[in-house]
Enzyme design. Structure first.
Site, PDB file in Angstrom:
ATOM      1  N   GLN A 103       1.042  -1.133  -0.447  1.00  0.00           N
ATOM      2  CA  GLN A 103       0.246  -0.027  -0.389  1.00  0.00           C
ATOM      3  C   GLN A 103       0.886   1.265   0.421  1.00  0.00           C
ATOM      4  O   GLN A 103       1.515   1.811  -0.912  1.00  0.00           O
ATOM      5  CB  GLN A 103      -1.057  -0.253   1.032  1.00  0.00           C
ATOM      6  N   CYS A 141      -0.202  -0.847   7.391  1.00  0.00           N
ATOM      7  CA  CYS A 141      -1.614  -0.485   6.337  1.00  0.00           C
ATOM      8  C   CYS A 141      -1.787  -1.716   5.723  1.00  0.00           C
ATOM      9  O   CYS A 141      -3.464  -1.695   5.326  1.00  0.00           O
ATOM     10  CB  CYS A 141      -0.444   0.222   5.010  1.00  0.00           C
ATOM     11  N   LEU A 254      32.352  -8.327  24.845  1.00  0.00           N
ATOM     12  CA  LEU A 254      32.166  -9.031  23.711  1.00  0.00           C
ATOM     13  C   LEU A 254      31.167  -8.724  22.883  1.00  0.00           C
ATOM     14  O   LEU A 254      29.753  -8.919  23.686  1.00  0.00           O
ATOM     15  CB  LEU A 254      32.156 -10.867  23.051  1.00  0.00           C
ATOM     16  N   GLY A 257      25.644 -10.486  18.778  1.00  0.00           N
ATOM     17  CA  GLY A 257      24.564 -10.718  17.728  1.00  0.00           C
ATOM     18  C   GLY A 257      23.970  -8.743  17.681  1.00  0.00           C
ATOM     19  O   GLY A 257      23.385  -8.543  17.060  1.00  0.00           O
ATOM     20  N   LEU A 401      32.932 -16.246  27.781  1.00  0.00           N
ATOM     21  CA  LEU A 401      32.106 -18.120  28.665  1.00  0.00           C
ATOM     22  C   LEU A 401      31.820 -18.427  27.132  1.00  0.00           C
ATOM     23  O   LEU A 401      32.029 -17.648  26.005  1.00  0.00           O
ATOM     24  CB  LEU A 401      30.709 -17.309  27.786  1.00  0.00           C
ATOM     25  N   GLU A1255     -11.439   4.843   6.235  1.00  0.00           N
ATOM     26  CA  GLU A1255     -11.546   4.788   7.525  1.00  0.00           C
ATOM     27  C   GLU A1255     -12.420   3.766   7.652  1.00  0.00           C
ATOM     28  O   GLU A1255     -12.346   2.323   8.751  1.00  0.00           O
ATOM     29  CB  GLU A1255     -11.996   5.898   8.068  1.00  0.00           C
TER      30      GLU A1255
END
Ligand SMILES: Cc1cc2nc3c(=O)[nH]c(=O)nc-3n(C[C@H](O)[C@H](O)[C@H](O)COP(=O)(O)OP(=O)(O)OC[C@H]3O[C@@H](n4cnc5c(N)ncnc54)[C@H](O)[C@@H]3O)c2cc1C
Ligand code: FES
Length: 1328
Positions: A103, A141, A254, A257, A401, A1255
Site C-alpha cells: 500500500q 497498512c 564481546l 549479535g 563464556l 476509514e
C-alpha cells in the site's frame, strides 16, 4: 583497517562506509527488518565423541538492518533489494506487488528481503516457514493478508483458500452456498492471476562473491582493528588472541549479535570505547554431543541453537529431551527470525535480561557455563546466583563464556516452559517460567523441584525456598494449593514494580504453576497406573495456541461483461507504485539524496509536563564540533504558531515532548549529541493533569460541550422495564505510520523561495504555516509530496509544525535543512488517537427494545486544541451507529490535559465512541438474557428514516450487509458450536460477535469537499495528471489514473502522475475523511471531460484516427491541451444550535463477525475467524478497496486488543517503540479471514457510484473485541461471577486474565503485596 564492502557484488574500497550505502541498508531495514546476509560461518565444528566433521556451508540469513554494526559484515556478502531486482533490469519474481501486498510501500523492501532470504534457503517453502520468515516484519497498512498471499504462491501446498486445512477452496466445496454472495456468477474471488507469475529460477540468483570464498578457504588469522570516531572495533583471528585482548581490556564487551548491546547503546546512551568481536573464533561455535548432554558454543546464533536442539530431539528418546523441548518451545516465539539469526546464545545468557526466555529453562535444566581466560578454564552453574549477578557466582572480567552444557533429562523428570506476552509473536514476555520436577522412581513423590520466573523482578527469579519446602510431597491438589501460596509469598512483586501489571503478573506466577501441575499429572498417568487425573473439561488448560497460516476468500462483483477491456474502472488494477515499492525504487521523502550544503536538524523537547522555563543554556551544545546553530522561538520572523499552540515553546511548557528548540548540525549524530548538552531549568507549575478523570475534577476542557438530543429522554426512562448504567474506557492509539515524520526544506537563492519535500496529508497546510512563520507570501513556497509512508490522520496537522521549524532553520542558516524524526521522538511528540471515557444510561423493555439512551463522552485532547473539537463533534454525530432509538441524548467534551496534543486518526472519534454504544447493547442483551445480535437486530434502522441530526437515509444496504454477514459466516451455527465448546472446556472459552456499522463519510462542511485537478496532454499523446490528493498508500493515484483512462478512453500506460505539488494544484484540502478519491476523482473527471470536449471536433473528423494523431492535430489547430478540473464539493452542513443538518454526503455500511478463543489462565486469545461484508457500491478498484478494508480492520483490531499507551506518573510516554507498543503482526491475522464487497449496490452521488473506504473498516475490528468479551462473559457465567458493565479497551491479556476471575486471581488478592516504601508512593504507570 579499512572495510571492503561487497553489497550486491559491487566491490568497492572505502575508508568509511559510504553514507549513501548506509542509508540504503537502513532503508531495507524498514518495518523492523531485513536484509540478506550471506556468509560462510567460521568453520563450525560439529563435535561428537566419535567424529569431528568440518562443515563449510554457505549461510543466508535475514537480519534487522538497524542493529547490524558495519564492522560485523567483514567476510559477508550483503544483499539489498537493489541486488534482487529492479525496474530497469529484471524484476525478481517476488510477487508482492502483483498480489496487492503493497500500500504505502514503506515496509515492502523489508518484506521482500525476508521472503527472498526464505526462497534462497527453501525455493518451495512450507506455509509455516513463510509465516516464520515474515513474523519479524511490521506493516501498518496492508493487514498482511495480501503479503502472505504473494508468499503462498511459492509454497508447495498452496492450492485455493485451503479452508480448514482440507487443501481445497471453500468455493469448490460448495460451502456457504446458501449465501447469495457465493451463488452469484458475477462474483469474483481472484484479485490476481497466478498464471502470470514468472517461475522462480534459483540459478538466476546472485552468487557468493568468489573473493569472499577464497578468504574463507584461507582465513585471515591477524587481528583486525577498525578505528571509529569514538569506538574501536577489534576482531581477533584466534582464540588465544581473543583471550589476550580480553585480559588487556577486561571492561570491553564481546559483541556478537549486538541485539542487547545495540539497543543499550542507542537508547540508553551506553558507550563502549572498545568492542571485541569474536565472530571469527571457531572455538565459540563448537557443538558437542555426549551421552549425558549437549554442549553448545556460546557464539552459536539462537537460530542455530534451535536447529541443533531440534536435531537432538529427533535423535533421542523423549525422556532425555525434556529441557531441549522446553527451550525449543520458547525459541519459536522469542523475538523474530531476524533477531534469532543475529543473537547468540552467549550474548543471551550473559545479558541476563529479566525477561530472558531461555535463562529460566537453562537454570532449572541445571545447565553449566564453560568459562575460559588466559588463566585456564572453569565451570560454573547457571544458577540463581549467577542470574542475580552475584560476584561470587559470576564471570571474572577477563573471562569469556566459551560454551554451555545442557544435560539430558531423565526418566521421572519433567521440564516445561511458559510464557505470556502482549501478543503471540514478536513481543517480550510479561512473565515467563521454567519448571522442572523429578519424582522418586515409581511414585508421585517430589524428589527435586526447581521453578524460575522471568519478568517479575530485576533479574530471573528462582523460587528456591518454595521448591525446597515441597520436597517429599505428593503431586496432588493439596500440594498445588500450598505451592501457589508459597510461590506468591516468595516471588514478591511490589506495586511500583517496573513494567506495572503487578496483579496480572502475580496471577500468571500461579497460573503457570497450575498448568505445570496438570501437565505433569498427565505424564504421571502414563507411568503410574491407576492414577487419578482431572476430567477432560479441565485439561483444556494445557493446549497452547500454535501459530497458523491465515486463509480466506475475497469476494467482489466483476465488471459488466460489456465494459471495454481497456477501461480499468472496477478492475483490481495493481497499485501504480507497487513494483517500485517491491524493488525499493519508490522514493520517499528521506530517500532524496543529500543536497549541496545540507544540514540536519534535531529537536529539543520538554522533560516536564507543566512548567515555567527559567533558563535555556545552549553554550555547551554550540561548542560540539559540527553544530551550526540552535533555533529558538526568537528566530521566528513571523508568527510562532497560535497563542495556545506554539511551534517552539516560549516561557512555559504544557507537556513532556513539547518542542522547545532545534539544533542544526552537519550530521544527524552531531545534532543528537548536542541535544544532550542543552541545559534547561524549569519551575514546576500546578495543577498537572493527565487523565480524563482528573480533567473532569479540575473542570479542565478545551472547548464547550457538544450535544445532540431527540425525543424526551427523561419521560422515556420512566416507562421502560429496566435501566442499566455502565462505563466504557477506550485507550488511545499511536499512528505508528512506518515512515516517521520528515521534511527537507531547500531555500532557493532568489526571492526567498523555498522548496519543501514533506511527508504530509496536507501540503497546503504546510505551505500556509511556513508562510506565516517566515512572514513571506504563500506563492514563494512550494510543497512537494511524492508519496507518504502511511499517515492515518497523523500527517494532517503535525507536518506543518516540523516544516515550519525546519524552514526557520533554513532561513537562518541559508542551508537546506533535513529533519527526520526517529520512532521514539515521533511517538513522544506527536500524539495520536484520543482516549475516551464514556458513561451510558440505557432504558429498555424486557424484549431488548431500547427506548432511551443517554451517553456522555469525554476525550483526552492533550495540551492544545488541534482537532479535538472536531473529533468531539464527529464522535457525537456518529454515536448512534446503526440504531434507531427514539429518545436519545449524546454529549461530548474534550479534556485539556498535560499530555501531547491528540489529533486526527482514521475513523476520527467513531471507533472510540461507537464502542460505547455497542457496549451498551451488549449490556442490554445480558440483562434481557438475549444474545447481543438479537438486541442489535431489534434496534437497527429498518426503513428510510432520519438520523438523530435529521439527515434522511435509506438503511437498505445496512440490512443487506448484516444479513449477508450472518449468512456467509454461518453465524448461528457457529454460535451453537461455540456454546458446545464452552460446555466441554473449563479453561478455554470461545466467543462470537457480529457488529453492524453505519459509517458517515466526509467533512461536515461543503468547502472541505472541493477538489481540483490539472491534466496536461503532451504532443506525443502522453498525459500528466495532477490532483489535490496525496498518495498515502491508499492507492489514490492508481484510482485517479483509472478515472482519467476511462474518461479519455486511453490505456493507463499513456497516463502518469508525478507528485502532488502546491505549485500545480493550489489550495488543496487534506487527504482525509475517506473522500480523497471521490472528490479528486470528480475533479480529474471534469478536467478530462473538458479536454475531450475540446478534442471532439477533431475526433469526429477523423474517427478512425489514433489518439496520437488527434493530439497532433489539436496542437496544430491551437487547441489548449491542458485543463483544470474542479469539483465544488458535496453539500454538507451542520447547525449545532439546532442540532440539525446534512453533515455527511453518504454512508458506508458494513458488518463483521469474529470468533475467538481465549485462554482463561493466561489471557491470551487466538482469532479463529472473521467475515466482513462491506458496501463498497461500485468499487473503483476492488483490490485496493479490499486492501483498505483489511488494513483498517487489522489496525482496529490493534486498537481494541494490543495497542496500549503507558505513561510514567510524571507524564513521560514509556511506550515509545515497537518493543513496548504492540501493533498487530502477521500472526495476529485471523486464521480465516474473509472479505466480501456487497454486490449490486449503487450510490448516484459519487464518482461512478463508488464509495470511500479508507476509514470505515477500523471499527469492524471491534468485532474481535466483542468476541473476546463474549468469551470472557461465558467464563464468568460458568464461575458464577456477577456481570460487570465496565468495559475497557484494549482487551489485553491482562484484562482478559483478570476478568476471568478464579481461585488463582483470588489467591493474588488474598496474599498481600509488600508495603510500598515512602520513596515509591506512586505506581509505575498511569493510564490516560
Ligand atoms: C527486537 C528484539 C526482541 C527481543 N525479544 C526477545 C524475547 O522475546 N525474549 C528474549 O528472551 N529475548 C529477547 N531479546 C533479547 C535477545 O535474546 C538478546 O538480546 C540476545 O540474545 C543477546 O545476544 P547477542 O549475541 O545479540 O548479544 P550482544 O548484544 O552481542 O552482547 C550482549 C552481552 O553479552 C556479552 N557476551 C556475549 N557473548 C559473550 C561471551 N561469549 N562471553 C562473555 N560475554 C559475552 C557481551 O559482552 C555483552 O555484554 C530481544 C532482542 C531484540 C533486539
Ligand atoms: S504497505 Fe506496509 S507499512 Fe505501508
Amino acid at each position: 583497517m579499512h572495510i571492503r564492502l561487497l553489497p550486491n557484488l559491487l566491490a568497492q574500497d572505502c575508508k568509511k562506509w559510504p553514507q549513501d550505502t548506509v542509508k540504503k541498508i537502513l532503508k531495507y531495514g524498514r518495518g523492523s527488518a531485513t536484509l540478506l546476509h550471506s556468509h560462510i560461518p567460521t568453520r563450525q565444528n560439529c563435535v561428537t565423541p566419535v567424529d569431528f566433521p568440518v562443515l563449510l556451508t554457505l549461510r543466508h540469513f535475514s537480519v534487522t538492518a538497524c542493529l547490524v554494526p558495519i564492522c560485523s559484515l567483514y567476510g559477508a556478502a550483503v544483499t539489498t533489494v537493489e541486488g534482487v531486482g529492479s525496474m530497469k533490469t529484471r524484476l525478481h519474481p517476488c510477487r508482492i506487488a502483483k498480489s496487492h501486498g503493497t500500500q504505502c510501500g514503506f515496509c515492502t523492501p523489508g518484506m521482500v528481503m525476508s521472503m527472498y532470504t526464505l526462497l534462497r534457503n527453501h525455493p518451495q517453502p512450507s506455509e509455516e516457514q513463510l509465516l516464520e520468515a515474515l513474523g519479524g516484519n511490521l506493516c501498518r497498512c496492508a493487514g498482511y493478508r495480501p503479503i502472505l498471499a504473494s508468499g503462498k504462491t511459492f509454497c508447495l501446498e498452496s492450492n485455493g483458500c485451503q479452508q480448514k486445512g482440507t487443501g481445497k477452496c471453500c468455493l469448490d466445496l460448495g460451502e456457504n452456498d446458501s449465501s447469495s454472495l457465493g451463488r452469484k456468477s458475477d462474483i469474483c474471488t481472484e484479485l490476481f492471476v497466478k498464471e502470470e507469475f514468472q517461475p522462480l529460477d534459483p540459478t538466476q540468483e546472485l552468487i557468493f562473491p568468489p573473493e569472499l570464498l577464497r578468504m574463507t578457504e584461507n582465513p585471515e588469522k591477524r587481528t583486525l582493528t577498525f578505528h571509529g570516531e569514538r569506538v574501536t572495533w577489534i576482531s581477533p583471528g584466534t582464540f588465544k588472541d581473543l583471550l589476550e585482548l580480553k585480559a588487556k581490556h577486561p571492561e570491553a564487551p564481546l559483541i556478537l549479535g549486538n541485539t542487547s548491546l545495540g539497543p543499550a547503546m542507542r537508547s540508553k546512551g551506553c558507550l563502549y570505547p572498545i568492542l571485541l568481536s569474536p565472530a571469527r573464533i571457531s572455538e565459540l561455535n563448537v557443538v558437542s554431543k555426549t551421552n549425558d548432554g549437549l554442549t553448545i558454543g556460546a557464539g552459536c546464533s539462537l537460530a542455530q541453537v534451535k536447529d541443533i536442539l531440534a536435531e537432538r530431539v529427533s535423535e533421542l528418546p523423549e525422556e532425555k529431551t525434556q529441557t531441549y523441548r522446553a527451550l525449543l518451545k520458547h525459541l519459536k516465539s522469542l523475538a523474530s527470525q531476524q533477531i534469532r539469526n543475529m543473537a547468540s546464545l552467549g550474548g543471551h545468557i550473559i545479558s541476563r535480561h529479566s525477561y530472558s526466555d531461555l535463562n529460566p529453562i537453562l537454570a532449572v535444566g541445571n545447565a553449566t557455563l564453560n568459562l575460559t581466560s588466559e588463566e585456564g578454564t572453569r565451570r560454573i552453574p547457571l544458577s540463581e546466583h549467577f542470574l542475580a549477578g552475584l560476584a561470587s557466582a559470576d564471570l571474572k572480567p577477563e573471562e569469556i563464556l566459551e560454551s554451555v552444557y545442557i544435560p539430558h533429562s531423565q526418566k521421572w523428570e519433567f521440564v516445561s516452559a511458559f510464557r505470556q506476552a502482549q501478543c503471540q509473536q514478536n513481543a517480550l514476555p510479561d512473565v515467563n517460567a521454567g519448571m522442572r520436577v523429578l519424582f522418586k522412581e515409581g511414585t508421585d513423590i517430589i524428589e527435586d523441584l526447581s521453578i524460575t520466573y522471568g519478568g517479575v523482578g530485576a533479574a530471573t527469579v528462582s523460587a528456591h525456598k518454595s521448591c525446597q519446602q515441597l520436597l517429599g510431597r505428593q503431586w496432588d491438589e493439596l500440594m498445588l494449593d500450598e505451592a501457589c501460596r508459597r510461590l506468591l509469598d516468595e516471588v514478591s512483586l511490589p506495586g511500583w514494580a517496573p513494567g506495572g501489571r503487578v496483579e496480572f503478573k502475580r496471577t500468571l506466577v500461579v497460573s503457570f504453576f497450575f498448568k505445570f501441575y496438570l501437565q505433569v499429572l498427565q505424564e504421571l498417568k502414563k507411568l503410574i497406573k491407576p492414577f487419578p487425573v482431572p476430567v477432560n473439561r479441565f485439561l483444556s488448560a494445557l493446549e497452547d495456541f500454535p501459530g497458523t497460516v491465515p486463509q480466506g476468500v475475497q469476494r467482489y462483483q466483476s465488471v459488466d461483461s460489456h465494459q471495454p477491456l481497456q477501461d480499468p474502472v472496477g478492475r483490481p488494477v495493481m497499485h501504480l507504485s507497487g513494483l517500485k515499492h517491491a524493488t525499493g525504487e519508490a522514493e520517499f521523502c528521506d530517500d532524496i539524496p543529500m543536497v549541496d550544503k545540507e544540514l540536519c536538524m534535531a529537536l529539543v523537547t520538554s522533560t516536564r509536563a507543566y512548567a515555567k522555563i527559567i533558563s535555556v543554556d545552549l553554550s555547551e551544545a554550540l561548542e560540539i564540533p559540527g553544530v551550526v546553530d540552535v533555533i529558538t522561538a526568537k528566530d521566528i520572523p513571523g508568527i510562532n504558531g497560535t497563542k495556545d499552540d506554539k511551534l517552539l515553546a516560549v516561557d512555559e511548557v504544557l507537556c513532556v515532548g513539547q518542542i522547545i528548540c532545534a539544533v542544526v548540525a552537519e550530521t544527524d549524530v552531531q545534532a543528537k549529541r548536542a541535544i544532550e548538552k542543552i541545559k534547561i531549568t524549569y519551575e514546576e507549575l500546578e495543577p498537572i493533569i493527565f487523565t480524563i478523570e482528573d480533567a473532569i475534577k479540575h473542570n479542565s476542557f478545551l472547548c464547550p460541550e457538544k450535544k445532540l438530543e431527540q425525543g424526551n429522554i427523561e419521560e422515556a426512562f420512566e416507562k421502560v422495564d429496566q435501566i442499566v448504567e455502565g462505563e466504557v474506557h477506550v485507550g488511545g492509539q499511536e499512528h505508528f505510520y512506518m515512515e516517521t515524520q520528515r521534511v527537507l526544506v531547500i531555500p532557493k537563492t532568489e526571492d526567498k523561495e523555498l522548496d519543501i519535500y514533506v511527508s504530509t496529508q496536507d501540503p497546503a497546510h504546510v505551505q500556509k504555516t511556513v508562510s506565516s512563520t517566515l512572514n513571506i507570501p504563500i506563492n514563494r513556497i512550494t510543497c512537494h509530496v511524492k508519496r507518504v509512508g502511511g499517515g492515518f490522520g497523523g500527517k494532517i496537522g503535525r507536518p506543518a509544525v516540523f516544516g515550519a521549524i525546519a524552514a526557520v532553520g533554513a532561513l537562518k542558516t541559508g542551508h537546506p535543512i533535513r529533519l527526520v524524526l526517529d520512532r521514539e521522538d515521533d511517538m513522544l511528540i506527536t500524539g495520536g488517537r484520543h482516549p475516551l471515557f464514556g458513561k451510558y444510561k440505557v432504558g429498555f423493555m424486557n424484549n431488548g427494545r431500547i427506548k432511551a439512551l443517554d451517553i456522555e463522552c469525554f476525550i483526552n485532547g492533550g495540551c492544545t486544541l488541534d482537532d479535538s473539537e472536531l473529533v468531539t463533534e464527529f464522535l457525537i454525530l456518529k454515536l448512534e451507529n446503526a440504531y434507531k432509538i427514539r429518545n436519545l441524548r449524546f454529549r461530548g467534551r474534550a479534556c485539556l490535559t498535560n499530555l501531547p496534543s491528540n489529533t486526527a486518526f482514521r475513523g476520527f472519534g467513531f471507533p472510540q465512541g461507537t464502542l460505547v454504544t455497542e457496549s451498551c447493547i451488549t449490556a442490554v442483551a445480558a440483562k434481557c438474557g438475549l444474545p447481543p445480535e438479537k438486541v442489535r437486530e431489534k434496534n437497527m434502522y429498518r426503513t428510510v428514516d432520519k438520523t438523530i441530526y435529521k439527515q434522511a437515509f435509506n438503511p437498505e444496504s445496512l440490512i443487506r450487509c448484516w444479513n449477508e454477514c450472518l449468512d456467509v459466516s454461518s453465524f448461528h451455527n457457529r454460535r451453537k458450536q461455540a456454546e458446545e465448546f464452552n460446555k466441554k472446556n473449563y479453561w478455554k472459552k470461545r466467543g462470537v460477535a457480529v457488529i453492524p456499522m453505519k459509517f458517515s463519510v466526509g467533512f461536515a462542511a461543503t468547502s472541505y469537499h472541493q477538489a481540483a485537478a490539472l491534466v496536461h496532454i503532451y504532443t506525443d499523446g502522453s498525459v500528466l495528471v495532477t490532483h489535490g490528493g496525496n498518495e498515502l498508500g491508499q492507492g489514490i493515484h492508481t484510482k485517479m489514473l483509472q478515472v482519467a483512462s476511462r474518461e479519455l478512453k486511453i490505456p493507463m500506460s499513456h497516463l502518469h502522475i508525478c507528485e502532488t505539488s502546491t505549485a500545480m494544484v493550489p489550495n488543496t484540502i487534506a487527504t482525509a475523511a475517506s473522500v480523497g478519491a471521490d472528490i479528486n476523482g470528480k475533479a480529474v473527471q471534469n478536467a478530462c471531460q473538458i479536454l475531450l470536449k475540446r478534442l471532439e471536433p477533431i475526433i469526429k473528423k477523423n474517427p478512425e484516427g489514433t489518439w496520437e494523431e488527434w493530439i497532433e492535430a489539436a496542437f496544430e489547430q491551437r487547441i489548449s491541451l491542458s485543463a483544470t478540473g474542479y469539483f465544488r464539493g458535496y453539500k454538507a452542513f451542520m447547525d449545532w444550535e439546532k442540532g440539525e443538518g446534512d453533515p455527511f454526503p453518504y454512508y458506508v455500511y458494513g458488518a463483521a463477525c469474529s470468533e475467538v478463543e481465549i485462554d482463561c489462565l493466561t489471557g491470551a486469545h487466538k482469532k479463529i475467524r472473521t467475515d466482513i461484508v462491506m458496501d463498497a457500491c461500485c468499487s473503483l478498484n476492488p483490490a485496493i478497496d479490499i486492501g483498505q478494508i483489511e488494513g483498517a480492520f487489522i489496525q482496529g483490531m490493534g486498537l481494541y486488543t494490543t495497542e496500549e499507551l503507558k505513561y510514567s506518573p510524571e507524564g513521560v510516554l514509556y511506550s515509545r517503540g515497537p518493543d513496548e507498543y504492540k501493533i498487530p503482526t502477521i500472526s495476529d491475522v485471523p486464521e480465516e479471514f474473509n472479505v466480501s464487497l456487497l454486490p449490486s449496490s449503487q450510490t448516484p452521488l459519487t464518482i461512478y457510484s463508488s464509495k470511500g473506504l479508507g476509514e470505515s473498516g477500523m471499527f469492524l475490528g471491534s468485532s474481535v473485541f466483542f468476541a473476546i468479551t463474549d468469551a470472557v462473559a461465558a467464563a464468568r457465567k460458568e464461575r458464577d461471577i456477577a456481570e460487570d458493565f465496565t468495559v475497557k479497551s484494549p482487551a489485553t491479556p491482562e484484562w482478559v486474565r483478570m476478568a476471568c476471575a478464579d481461585r488463582f486471581t483470588e489467591m493474588v488478592y488474598i496474599c498481600p503485596l509488600p508495603l510500598e516504601p515512602p520513596s515509591h508512593p506512586t505506581p509505575w504507570a498511569i493510564f490516560k
